[in-house]
Design an enzyme around this catalytic site. Structure first.
Site, short mmCIF file in Angstrom:
data_model
loop_
_atom_site.label_atom_id
_atom_site.label_comp_id
_atom_site.label_asym_id
_atom_site.label_seq_id
_atom_site.Cartn_x
_atom_site.Cartn_y
_atom_site.Cartn_z
N ASP A 278 0.85 -1.18 0.00
CA ASP A 278 0.00 0.00 0.00
C ASP A 278 0.90 1.24 0.00
OD1 ASP A 278 -2.26 1.59 0.10
OD2 ASP A 278 -3.23 0.37 1.62
N GLU B 125 -10.59 7.03 3.61
CA GLU B 125 -9.53 6.51 4.48
C GLU B 125 -9.55 7.15 5.86
OE1 GLU B 125 -5.82 5.33 2.74
OE2 GLU B 125 -6.47 6.05 0.79
#
Length: 852
Positions: free
Chosen positions: A328, A528
């Protein structure tokens, strides 16, 4: 895999440890930190995509001609705004990505042709061997998490939480196929989806990306989307032209972090990790998913990016995954002992490709050195490269030609086509969940006089949520969604077509009393960690939506609430003030799908019934942050699976008054500090040596010695939305924002975010000026001198100052415990006005906003 089959698998997994049915060939227990991992307790998955001897031979032949430098470049993935096609040609990178808000030429309004041209340029650069190297096609990945959501004009589908409510697996497959087709138009190869996280704490900022709190439903939906993106294993179009490589993410436990903190730590037994958070990976692997993304998060104190027991022992060896494990956004830098430019432990643990947006040159240099020294075994590098080349060959990238030459390349008529939008409207209709319908108010007669109010009624950006054109889904207007419809557009069209009347009045004012009011409101867009909340209380600091509902109550106007949200929230007060209450989730670009269910036909017959059922339990109190069916103390207001239809009996449809006791709720804004005033619970203070804690609660506030600093509320765009600060130059003084509760900005720092504020310099500084962050205590501060920046601002003009958070970290502030995110101090004369203090995803180095 069928849902019944999955349920059997999930529960049989737990039985293995009891009856001792350890599958043959299982790995031995592995230790990560103080945590023991038992791969033999995890399921063995029979891959439906067996190794192809021809592909394996071709990979072996290609690797034999590659240097170690070639191999290391293959495991590097850079962001398109930090790498050029010329650099791809020179360095032979294996992959690029664009983050949310990462567009070709850094231009939000890039056309589909711009996207395709850049895809061609990267492909051509990777295949150009005029300066040496191997012709290995580059692979471009992105987050198309609810349609091809980075590109203006694409079809935007409901977020996963809405698709979980719809629970129509055939529809999800079709959505996956449409997303793949629209991506193919602009030339990308790889979708960072589906998210198969099982969100267990609704405060988590990525809850909209989770299909459900229930692992069975998540597994079924994730499998369907993989099949939609890649095609069905064995079909002639599997991974063919017009299909995309899919990604199951984020392995593993990202939806179970303690406190719902994004990128946090999941505290769970291995059995819970397997049965709850691992169920979706069983079905994704059975569907032939080709890539898995490692999670930012940790499990019992060990970051997943550095967890060999899980990445290699469980995922690769036990579960048989032979594709790419991709990292990520800079997540390898969070592994202890690592940084964004160096992390051998991640590769050793089982990561195959680094996602390193901007520091890719430094990471390459260090990784190459670590391979040559033997710190990273050559066998591990070769395994990673083999996996990358295997997936590229399986996807036909070596034969398919440049993106514009493929069957769907450049067919812009497919983006947001009528056919695709019709599927999106169906998804909207089927995702709607009816919680309340007192008196059978719904369906509404289209011939009625309808008032439409609320800030979400005519805002396509708000109804679409995060990951929409920009990373956070903010900064968009309706003009940014050509061909799309707001909820207001749909209501207006339905009513006027039937001879009724519809009026849009965001504040609910009217001249002629309406027959009914439809109020559209809810969460503003987020993505997020910026969506993390401290509680599931919908609106603890702003009662504007409630007051709007109550204003119409007092005028005896029947009220229908359309609630826009990416998670279940405590809305008891709003429920009590509504005659009917519809959870619309985040429906995307086709807002008219709401009206297709809300209104009857002209003859009074039902057009479409409510089909959606709650994929998450709905809280009875704002303290129920963790609320999942099967819990011992399970006591929801509306249970998992609840949802009324028009056929619901009257007693079921009638919802009485519910408790409005909210208790004490503290909501902490992590990323916006001053917006038309301090954003609660941040407070503004001034100070000098006599007293550094004078609260600026009045229009004009001075330091204890009034000569040193005067701070005044002034108008910029609206009343008192900025603060003017005037230093006399007689002594050190400062103005700052602070809160009692510290905030952890380490994730934002890792994501290359920046502190940003707007400033108008009225009189330039005569001495040094410091921009400050504090973490408590006299010595815990990060101080950056901005004197020259201010001197360079034209007097009397509004400008913006943006500094990467790493500047403050480098100045030794503890970014995990910030109590003062913004402060200005000087001992010289200075006159400036500031406003709009916030964190932004475009730091001074102009790194694009992070994905994942």
């Amino acid at each position: 895999m069928s849902r019944n089959k999955l349920w059997t698998v999930v529960h049989l997994l737990g039985a293995w440890a009891i009856v001792g049915c350890t599958p043959e060939g299982a790995d031995q227990p592995m230790t990560e930190g103080s945590v023991m991992i038992h791969p033999d307790l995890w399921p063995h998955v029979e891959t439906p995509v067996p190794l192809d001897p021809a592909i394996e031979d071709a990979v072996t032949e290609l690797m034999a001609s590659m240097t170690v430098e070639d191999k290391v470049w293959q495991i590097i993935q850079a962001e398109i705004n930090n790498v050029t096609p010329e650099e791809v040609k020179k360095y032979r990178l294996g992959s690029v990505l664009n983050g949310g808000g990462g567009w070709p030429n850094r231009e939000k309004y890039s056309t589909p042709e711009d996207w395709l041209a850049l895809a061609d340029a990267f492909w051509e650069a990777s295949m150009d061997v005029s300066e040496g190297g191997q012709a290995i096609p580059i692979i471009w990945g992105l987050d198309a998490v609810h349609g091809h959501n980075n590109v203006i004009g694409a079809t935007i589908f409901p977020h996963n939480i809405g698709l979980g409510a719809a629970n129509n697996l055939d529809l999800i497959r079709e959505i996956g196929q449409i997303t793949a087709r629209e991506m193919a138009v602009t030339g990308q190869d790889w979708n960072f989806g589906p998210t198969i996280a099982v969100a267990r704490d609704d405060r988590w900022g990525r809850t909209p990306e989770s299909y459900s709190e229930d692992p069975e439903l998540v597994a079924a939906c994730g499998e369907a989307l993989v099949e939609g993106l890649q095609g069905t294993v064995g079909a002639t179009d599997f991974l063919g032209d017009g299909r995309m490589i899919a990604t199951a993410k984020h392995f593993i436990g990202d939806g179970g972090t303690d406190g719902g903190v994004d990128q946090g730590d999941t505290l769970a037994s291995e059995e819970e990790l397997r049965d709850i958070h691992g169920a979706g990976y069983v079905t994704a692997l059975e569907a032939g998913v080709q890539t898995v993304m490692a999670s930012f998060s940790g499990w019992n104190g060990v970051k997943i990016h550095g967890n060999r027991g899980l990445l290699t022992g469980v995922l690769k060896e036990r579960m048989g995954f032979d594709g790419i494990v991709v990292g990520d956004w800079n997540a390898h830098g969070q592994v202890p002992g690592c940084s964004n430019t160096s992390c051998p432990d991640a590769i050793i643990a089982g990561l195959d490709m680094f996602m390193v947006p901007s520091h890719w040159k430094g990471l390459y240099k260090n990784t190459l050195k670590q391979v040559k020294s033997g710190e990273i075994p050559m066998e591990r590098l070769d395994d990673a490269v083999r996996r990358i080349l295997r997936v590229k060959m399986r996807a036909g990238l070596f034969e398919r030609g440049k993106p514009s030459s493929r069957s769907l390349g450049g067919r812009t008529e497919l983006l947001g086509s009528a056919e695709h939008r019709a599927v999106a409207r169906q998804a909207v209709r089927e995702s709607l969940v009816l919680l309340k319908n007192n008196g059978g108010l719904l369906p509404l007669a289209p011939t009625a006089n309808v008032l439409v109010a609320g800030d979400g009624a005519d805002d396509i950006g708000k109804q679409s949520g995060g990951w929409t054109i920009t990373w956070q889904g903010t900064g968009n207007s309706n003009d940014d969604f050509p061909g799309a419809t707001s909820i207001w557009d749909g209501i207006k069209g339905a009513v006027e077509a039937a001879g009724g009347s519809a009026t849009l009045s965001p504040d609910g004012d009217f001249d002629e009393r309406p027959d009914v009011a439809v109020i559209v409101y809810g969460e503003d867009p987020y993505a997020e960690f910026q969506g993390d909340r401290s509680s599931v209380h919908y609106s603890p600091w702003d009662n504007g939506d409630l007051e709007l509902l109550q204003k119409l109550n007092t005028q005896s106007v029947p009220v229908v609430s359309i609630f826009l949200t990416g998670r279940p929230l405590w809305v008891n007060r709003e429920l009590n003030a509504s005659d009917a209450f519809v959870v619309a989730w985040l429906p995307g670009s086709e807002g008219d799908g709401v009206a297709e269910v809300l209104f009857a036909s002209n003859d009074g017959s039902m057009r479409h019934d409510f089909r959606g059922k709650l994929p998450f339990s709905w809280p009875r109190s704002p303290a129920q942050n963790v609320l999942n069916h099967g819990d011992a103390d399970y006591d929801p207001l509306f249970a998992y699976g609840y949802g009324l239809t028009y056929a619901s009996v009257d007693t079921e449809a009638e919802i009485g008054e519910v408790s409005e006791d909210a208790g004490e709720v503290v909501a902490l804004s992590r990323t916006v500090y001053f917006d038309a005033g301090p954003v609660a619970p941040w407070r503004l203070f001034v100070g000098d040596k006599a007293d550094w804690q004078v609260a600026a609660t009045t229009p004009v506030t001075t330091t204890r010695d009034s000569r040193h600093l005067v701070v005044s509320a002034v108008d910029r765009n609206v009343q008192e939305d900025a603060r003017n600060a005037r230093w006399s130059g007689e002594a050190m003084a400062g103005v700052y924002l602070a809160a009692r509760q510290p905030v952890d900005l380490s994730r934002e720092t890792n994501a290359e975010m920046a502190l940003s504020f707007d400033v108008q310099v009225n009189e330039h500084p005569t001495s040094s000026v410091q921009l400050r962050m504090h973490c408590g205590g006299e010595d815990c501060a990060g101080i950056v001198d901005i004197t020259e920046l201010l001197k360079g601002v034209p007097a009397g003009q509004w400008s913006n100052i943006t500094l990467n958070l790493r500047r403050f970290e480098d100045a030794k502030v503890d970014m995990s415990s910030i109590v003062v995110p913004f402060g200005l101090s000087s001992d010289g004369a200075l006159d400036l006005t500031f406003s709009n203090v916030r964190l932004e995803c475009v730091p001074e180095s102009e790194v694009a906003c992070p994905p994942e």
